[in-house]
Design an enzyme around this catalytic site. Sequence first.
Site, PDB file in Angstrom:
ATOM      1  CE  LYS A   1       5.175   6.217   9.214  1.00 53.29           C
ATOM      2  NZ  LYS A   1       5.949   6.896  10.455  1.00 53.29           N
TER       3      LYS A   1
ATOM      4  CB  SER B   1       4.934  10.787   9.969  1.00 50.13           C
ATOM      5  OG  SER B   1       5.383   9.897  10.732  1.00 50.13           O
TER       6      SER B   1
ATOM      7  CB  SER C   1       4.791   8.982  13.493  1.00 41.66           C
ATOM      8  OG  SER C   1       4.973  10.489  13.399  1.00 41.66           O
TER       9      SER C   1
END
Lengths: 494, 478
Positions: A79, A154, A178
């Site tokens: 990420k 996210s 997330s």
Amino acid sequence: MDITNKTALEIGQMIKNKEVSSPEVTKAMLENIKSRDKSVNAFISVFEDEAMAQAEKVQSDIDKGNIASPLAGVPMAIKDNICTKDRLTSCGSKMLYNFKPPYNATVTDKLESGGAIVLGKLNMDEFAMGGSTETSYFGAAHNPWDTDRVTGGSSGGSAASVSAEEAIYALGSDTGGSIRQPCSFCGVSGIKPTYGGVSRYGLVAFASSLDQIGPIGRDIKDCAEVLSLISGHDPKDSTSVKRAPYDFSDCFDGNIKGMKIGIPTNYFGKGLDEDVKKPVLESAETLKKLGAEIEEFEMSIVDYAIPTYYVLACAEASSNLSRYDGIKYGYRNRDCEDLMEVYLTSRSEGFGMEVKRRIMLGSFVLSSGYYDAYYNKSLKVRGLIKKSFDEAFSSYDMILSPVAPTVAYKIGENSSDPLKMYLGDIYTVSVNLAGIPAVSVPCGFGKNGMPVGLQLIGNAFEENKLVKAAYAFQRETDFHLKKPEIALKGGNAQ
Amino acid sequence: MNYQMVVGLEVHVELSTKSKIFCSCTTEFGGEPNTHVCPVCSGMPGVLPVLNKKVVDFAIRAGLATNCEITRYNKFDRKNYFYPDLPKAYQVSQLYLPICRNGKVEIDVNGDKKFIGIHEIHMEEDAGKLVHDPWDDCTLVDYNRCGVPLLEIVSEPDFRSADEVIAYLTKLRETMMYLGVSDCKMQEGSMRADVNISVMPVGSNKFGTRTEMKNMNSFKAIYRAINYESQRQIELLEAGGVVTQETRRWDDNKDASFAMRSKENAQDYRYFPEPDLLPIEISEDWINDTLKNMPELPEAKRARYISEFGLSEYDASVITAERQIAYIFEEATAICNKPKEVCNYVMGELMRLMSETSTLAEELEIDPKKIAEIIELVSDGKINRTAAKEVFEAVFRDNAEPEKYIEEHDLAMVDNSDEVERIVADVIASNPKSIEDIRSGKAKARGFLVGQTMKALKGKANPQTVNKILDEKLKEIL
């Protein structure tokens, strides 16, 4: 032979057995990224040459017997809020559109020493603020199951990359859901570890007291292996806990007889889609059939989780994001007369709407005259939430619940209604407030064919119980083996 | 109407730990801009602070020395504000649970003793420095000082004169230096004070509106600023005006203060607990260990010097005024066991040379062993006091070895009676006038003959030997 749809542990074993080489798998993954990511947009950057070079190097280390990790040579992705030395770490924001940190996050170092091949950096909601990966400066990510729909967020890029077979596994971060929610939306597995289990050093902070890095993979076994690799005390993170390493060795016998699972009835009330409710309750039946004892109970304090979470997370975020001022790195409006203008224009132009909304919310709740009414009160509620989980775990080994109230919705459908978006976090945020672990595993599909996830919540540092239950469930079911046909054919996105 | 000034101080002391408060960068002063920095102290994304435990040790020491209660459960808080010298845009400090509270320090102004209350002492990190480049007309940032640990020592508004303020600052500085907590170099900014001043009618107990002058780093400027500012406020009130609560800047060259920022523009720092650091629990053992390892403070030293070494109160206070001087005194005394002699050399030769060469006490490198050696050479009759001064200076300036220097410069005392006898005979023979004078009862003339003899012996003779031989010879003649 298609190797890109195997699990990380299978590929790791095949590499050890010399059935396939790390460069071969890496090349195949890069091919998938090339053909599929135009429609998925899971990646912000792809490190094609570096990944190939790394694969060659790791392969030679494996050949010499210098690397023992079962994940050695397996290509994965990270990420984009986790620092990778000298490589773009943008947090999905214009503010850090050119930021290359001169250091690695601790988890990046651990991955590299375990022989992981880093394919690239993954798309996300800007600074991890959002539940759909629509707030990314680099464009929304698209759900591999239906590219008109969101990936969740996210860590949307992380979940989508694994789902679309563009990465074998991925790292995400979870501040209020997330990791778990995009796993649910994209039909993959993930673990949000106990707070303090994985070092946060090098994770660009959103809300420091809630953030945790965790794995996303094809199945729970992969996730457990990755968690073993990245976890442990880090002298660079004062909030990381000194304790014995995770031990998942007895988690994979499928035996969950006598395991006590609590179902909080108020998690299944108003606001929960029938599409989600049905498969989640069916999975409770599956677990029961496997020998678990299922019991319903009340946990009403969780009704206050959303406001508590948004007060605390935004307060911390407003401070954590203050360093992006246009002075030292990242985006800066260069056409300014004075200091105040540098601050105002750089921050106004560098941050997106959702980030600005949360900075304002956070600044407000911390401002003098409001601190006690909002921030302090939320801290107290946080304490109560933690206490009610403690009580629950005195009766149950774990709690079973939905991950999100709906399946993945259409891109743009919720983005103009922040409150509706925030309510999507209702089943996940209390876990972060309590600092406890939870897993998300696929448990079925909605009427429109979109995946649904099941959440299992455990007591602090009892990830092994969750992994054991999730493994038993995945051995019994095949939801995690289903593939999103659309993306794999090349996608239908615009 | 007569007015009374009321002053409170916030003193910042930079701690002399080797590394910064939250990372391992050096705290050394100076250095090329941005060379004592790392991702942590320059506020890069994703990095985390790790507390330097030494900072807590030092804070406990400072608290115990100022009679404070030590807070057992400590937390850090974030103070949020934007400025380019603060790379994270928040300073890690302590608002809600400062490490030390409710202390007091005794001061003495011309014999009048008084306690000044310490409201609290808290730990925090320093910011960097902005440097304006006039050539390119731009401002540059140097983060070397970022993250250097500070103690902020907040007094109660207990001061009623500038003299009291200076007495307190002197005492505080002395204490912190003795504790080894800070070098308190005012010129390097490692000790600086924010001064809050108000005035009220004599006899009133209601404080007036205060003004604040920040970051003052010279006692002289503080003294003048307090007197100026209190006078300014009095004149303002006398003229029917009101004092506005504001921050003012003291200009030492213009000898006046100027308004900078009023309370309406005061910042809201949005303090909240620092989530990246765990609370610190200070145990009884930690406090006891600190107490056990506390260096002796100046007051205790003074009392001991008087009772143990028989120094006068004045001498004891001069010797203990600076930690390094007291150290030299004690070390030299421990070797030669002649405290009064050591005291004389320190207060005489050493302090003279320090002022001639503008050397600060903390810069002194003189080896106390050599001072003891010189004193022993004198008492053993190896050199006389005149030669001793020369040797002392050579030791001070060039770190000379006393014995070697004496040999090379032929300074050893002449104790050979034959040679002294020969010279005395010569002197008597060549000064018949003096002999006449002695005969006629002018005793001064004898002194002249001693002087001439010493001169001929280049000052190296043992004066006792010279006197004895001269007396013998004169007896023969007279």
